[in-house]
Design a protein around this motif. Structure first.
Motif, PDB file in Angstrom:
ATOM      1  N   ALA A   1     -42.209 -19.826 -21.797  1.00  0.00           N
ATOM      2  CA  ALA A   1     -42.840 -19.327 -23.014  1.00  0.00           C
ATOM      3  C   ALA A   1     -41.645 -18.857 -23.933  1.00  0.00           C
ATOM      4  O   ALA A   1     -40.914 -17.866 -23.567  1.00  0.00           O
ATOM      5  CB  ALA A   1     -43.494 -18.040 -22.482  1.00  0.00           C
ATOM      6  N   ASN A   2     -41.566 -19.173 -24.973  1.00  0.00           N
ATOM      7  CA  ASN A   2     -40.510 -18.847 -25.976  1.00  0.00           C
ATOM      8  C   ASN A   2     -41.213 -18.212 -27.252  1.00  0.00           C
ATOM      9  O   ASN A   2     -41.968 -18.977 -28.054  1.00  0.00           O
ATOM     10  CB  ASN A   2     -39.643 -20.241 -26.351  1.00  0.00           C
ATOM     11  CG  ASN A   2     -38.544 -19.587 -27.396  1.00  0.00           C
ATOM     12  OD1 ASN A   2     -37.959 -18.642 -27.086  1.00  0.00           O
ATOM     13  ND2 ASN A   2     -38.399 -20.639 -28.380  1.00  0.00           N
ATOM     14  N   GLN A   3     -40.642 -17.013 -27.467  1.00  0.00           N
ATOM     15  CA  GLN A   3     -41.670 -16.219 -28.630  1.00  0.00           C
ATOM     16  C   GLN A   3     -40.800 -16.652 -29.860  1.00  0.00           C
ATOM     17  O   GLN A   3     -39.947 -16.202 -30.319  1.00  0.00           O
ATOM     18  CB  GLN A   3     -41.433 -14.603 -28.460  1.00  0.00           C
ATOM     19  CG  GLN A   3     -42.270 -13.710 -29.160  1.00  0.00           C
ATOM     20  CD  GLN A   3     -43.692 -14.020 -28.905  1.00  0.00           C
ATOM     21  OE1 GLN A   3     -44.082 -13.713 -27.748  1.00  0.00           O
ATOM     22  NE2 GLN A   3     -44.702 -14.278 -29.777  1.00  0.00           N
ATOM     23  N   VAL A   4     -41.617 -17.594 -30.683  1.00  0.00           N
ATOM     24  CA  VAL A   4     -41.159 -17.979 -32.135  1.00  0.00           C
ATOM     25  C   VAL A   4     -41.564 -17.237 -33.293  1.00  0.00           C
ATOM     26  O   VAL A   4     -41.015 -17.019 -34.373  1.00  0.00           O
ATOM     27  CB  VAL A   4     -41.491 -19.527 -32.186  1.00  0.00           C
ATOM     28  CG1 VAL A   4     -40.666 -20.375 -31.090  1.00  0.00           C
ATOM     29  CG2 VAL A   4     -42.976 -19.742 -32.111  1.00  0.00           C
ATOM     30  N   ASP A   5     -42.868 -16.126 -32.778  1.00  0.00           N
ATOM     31  CA  ASP A   5     -43.507 -15.525 -33.776  1.00  0.00           C
ATOM     32  C   ASP A   5     -43.346 -14.100 -33.541  1.00  0.00           C
ATOM     33  O   ASP A   5     -44.025 -13.826 -32.492  1.00  0.00           O
ATOM     34  CB  ASP A   5     -44.995 -16.006 -34.244  1.00  0.00           C
ATOM     35  CG  ASP A   5     -45.685 -15.137 -34.997  1.00  0.00           C
ATOM     36  OD1 ASP A   5     -44.841 -14.452 -35.790  1.00  0.00           O
ATOM     37  OD2 ASP A   5     -46.877 -15.495 -35.320  1.00  0.00           O
ATOM     38  N   PRO A   6     -42.444 -13.303 -34.100  1.00  0.00           N
ATOM     39  CA  PRO A   6     -42.262 -11.967 -33.611  1.00  0.00           C
ATOM     40  C   PRO A   6     -43.664 -11.213 -34.086  1.00  0.00           C
ATOM     41  O   PRO A   6     -43.663  -9.872 -33.292  1.00  0.00           O
ATOM     42  CB  PRO A   6     -40.915 -11.422 -34.422  1.00  0.00           C
ATOM     43  CG  PRO A   6     -41.294 -12.484 -35.751  1.00  0.00           C
ATOM     44  CD  PRO A   6     -41.486 -13.665 -35.379  1.00  0.00           C
TER      45      PRO A   6
END
Length: 221
Positions: free
Chosen positions: A171-176
């Motif tokens: 899971a890579n958080q692209v939208d802070p």
């Protein structure tokens, strides 16, 4: 071991996570980016930032052309860029180029795709056919943003339908500013059949080393 890294979409962070996986792995490592569009013209020829990042994170140093054999300057779908240049992205040709990974002595090898799972190569072919032919285990990068649940589950279903093994996902958080991030992550962990290799929070200054600190590779090795 050789793994194929795919993503839920373009700009989900495949390269950051691939570089982090290479950084976190033990032994001799190497990453490949067989197809890349959006390359820059340099005095050494076309160069792609994703491919260069993989090279920097790899302990085995190979010529750029081995890492990224199909490079296109236009930042458009690779099969369209290839057609404009009269280049054929034949699955068998890509597979032959990638098989060199078997001879470089890598303990941990990654092949990073472009876009999502069903990347067109033209003439009715897809990059996923190469993964099928090589029977590679797959790692999925989930770009954490609105819609990621649907994208992740559909991609996992497509990988399984192609007869391949999804061995893990990140899971890579692209939208802070993603609403209910924790609930979405919990839902993914519940619904995805493959193990989660880690959650990488939104990084204002992303580096492979920082992202690697959030990953756990023991289930892969």
């Amino acid at each position: 071991m050789t793994f194929f890294v795919t993503g839920t979409d373009t700009d989900c962070g495949k390269t950051l996570i691939s570089s982090a996986l290479l950084t976190a792995a033990n032994g001799e490592t190497v990453g490949f980016k067989p197809i890349a569009s959006g390359c820059e013209q340099t005095d050494k020829g076309l160069r792609n930032s994703d491919a260069l990042a993989l090279m920097a994170a790899s302990s085995i140093k190979l010529p750029y052309e081995d890492i990224n054999p199909f490079a296109f300057e236009a930042a458009i779908a690779p099969h369209i860029a290839a057609a404009e240049k009269g280049v054929q992205l034949a699955p068998k040709r890509i597979e032959a180029l990638l098989k060199m990974s078997e001879y470089v002595g890598a303990d941990f090898c990654l092949i990073e795709g472009a876009g999502g799972w069903r990347l067109p190569l033209g003439e009715g072919h897809f990059l996923s056919e190469v993964v099928q032919s090589m029977n590679l285990p797959v790692i999925l990068v989930v770009g954490m943003k609105l819609g990621c649940l649907n994208h992740a589950l559909l991609t996992a279903e497509a990988i399984k339908a192609d007869g391949l093994n999804l061995v893990g996902w990140v899971a890579n958080q692209v939208d802070p500013d993603m609403a209910n991030q924790e609930e979405n992550l919990a839902a993914l962990k519940e619904m995805m059949s493959a193990p989660c290799l880690g959650y990488v929070p939104y990084l204002t200054n992303p580096t492979a080393e920082h992202a690697a600190s959030h990953l756990e590779l023991s289930v892969l090795l």
